[in-house]
Design a protein around this motif. Structure first.
Motif, mmCIF file in Angstrom:
data_model
loop_
_atom_site.group_PDB
_atom_site.id
_atom_site.type_symbol
_atom_site.label_atom_id
_atom_site.label_comp_id
_atom_site.label_asym_id
_atom_site.label_seq_id
_atom_site.Cartn_x
_atom_site.Cartn_y
_atom_site.Cartn_z
ATOM 1 N N GLY A 63 0.806 -1.219 0.000
ATOM 2 C CA GLY A 63 0.000 0.000 0.000
ATOM 3 C C GLY A 63 0.836 1.264 0.000
ATOM 4 N N VAL A 64 1.905 1.271 0.788
ATOM 5 C CA VAL A 64 2.795 2.436 0.830
ATOM 6 C C VAL A 64 3.388 2.690 -0.550
ATOM 7 N N ARG A 65 3.879 1.645 -1.183
ATOM 8 C CA ARG A 65 4.495 1.795 -2.509
ATOM 9 C C ARG A 65 3.461 2.119 -3.593
ATOM 10 N N MET A 66 2.276 1.554 -3.461
ATOM 11 C CA MET A 66 1.216 1.825 -4.429
ATOM 12 C C MET A 66 0.807 3.290 -4.374
ATOM 13 N N LEU A 67 0.717 3.848 -3.180
ATOM 14 C CA LEU A 67 0.370 5.255 -3.039
ATOM 15 C C LEU A 67 1.419 6.134 -3.716
ATOM 16 N N GLU A 68 2.685 5.846 -3.468
ATOM 17 C CA GLU A 68 3.752 6.631 -4.094
ATOM 18 C C GLU A 68 3.619 6.609 -5.610
ATOM 19 N N GLY A 150 -1.890 0.818 4.627
ATOM 20 C CA GLY A 150 -0.656 1.437 4.156
ATOM 21 C C GLY A 150 -0.915 2.715 3.377
ATOM 22 N N VAL A 151 -1.917 2.694 2.505
ATOM 23 C CA VAL A 151 -2.266 3.892 1.732
ATOM 24 C C VAL A 151 -2.746 4.996 2.678
ATOM 25 N N LEU A 152 -3.638 4.631 3.620
ATOM 26 C CA LEU A 152 -4.189 5.632 4.529
ATOM 27 C C LEU A 152 -3.117 6.234 5.440
ATOM 28 N N LYS A 153 -2.298 5.407 6.047
ATOM 29 C CA LYS A 153 -1.280 5.922 6.971
ATOM 30 C C LYS A 153 -0.265 6.791 6.240
ATOM 31 N N SER A 154 0.138 6.380 5.046
ATOM 32 C CA SER A 154 1.092 7.165 4.264
ATOM 33 C C SER A 154 0.496 8.483 3.793
ATOM 34 N N SER A 155 -0.828 8.549 3.702
ATOM 35 C CA SER A 155 -1.511 9.773 3.275
ATOM 36 C C SER A 155 -1.830 10.697 4.443
ATOM 37 N N GLY A 156 -1.498 10.264 5.660
ATOM 38 C CA GLY A 156 -1.788 11.085 6.827
ATOM 39 C C GLY A 156 -3.172 10.848 7.408
#
Length: 195
Positions: A63-68, A150-156
């Motif tokens: 999720g973190v990498r997908m968001l980036e 992962g997407v949510l946490k990386s987005s704040g």
């Protein structure tokens, strides 16, 4: 450069599931890879909840990498700052890039204002999984829940995200519901921004 003088776009600008001939990644290849992830994780845990946590941890990294990647590719570096914006981004863009279709529904929880649900009637990670009897209630949707977290946490947007199997009439197998419970500070920030 190719022989005709055309230049291919950079790798990060190309769609994940496509190649030059617009062929999707084979579902069998994905199923095999995911099966190996599950088996690898299963050897390192002692119960079902630990296995689901491991799958969620792997999903978190995805999720973190997908968001980036998607922020760079589709949003020109702009990130969402509202709850409905990030949930809509997850429901459509992230789901479509990872699973080839948008999620079936996005709903607000009825019992609490800080809960939202993303439902998928045929989640790819649960499609080819046969659960042994000793792991009766294993839900590999925990991997998708980890991606969402992962997407949510990386987005704040810190949140507790869990996957649940929900039986529905007319469906051959249970649908997967990703339950998202946002932290109080996220709700307060969204109210300050004037939802």
């Amino acid at each position: 450069m190719s022989q005709r003088g055309s230049v291919l776009p950079p790798l990060v600008d190309r769609h994940i599931l496509t190649s030059k001939t617009r062929n999707d990644v084979g579902v069998g290849a994905f199923a095999f890879l995911f099966s190996e992830i599950v088996q690898y994780s299963q050897t390192r845990v002692s119960n079902v909840s630990e296995l689901e946590r491991k799958l969620a941890d792997v999903g978190f990294d995805v999720g973190v990498r997908m968001l980036e990647l998607l922020v760079h590719r589709e949003k020109a570096g702009k990130r969402e700052n509202r709850i409905l914006g990030i949930l809509s981004f997850l429901h459509t863009n992230v789901w479509k890039n990872l699973f080839g279709k948008t999620a079936d529904s996005l709903e607000r929880g009825t019992s609490a204002d800080d809960e939202y649900m993303i439902s998928d009637h045929d989640l790819l990670v649960n499609r080819f999984i046969s659960v042994p009897r000793d792991m009766g209630h294993l839900n590999c949707g925990a991997f998708a829940a980890g991606i969402v977290e992962g997407v949510l946490k990386s987005s704040g947007f810190p949140a507790r995200v869990t996957a649940h199997s929900v039986t529905s009439e007319g469906l051959s197998r249970p649908k997967t519901t990703i339950l998202i419970k946002f932290s109080p500070e996220v709700i307060e920030r969204d109210e300050r921004l004037g939802s």
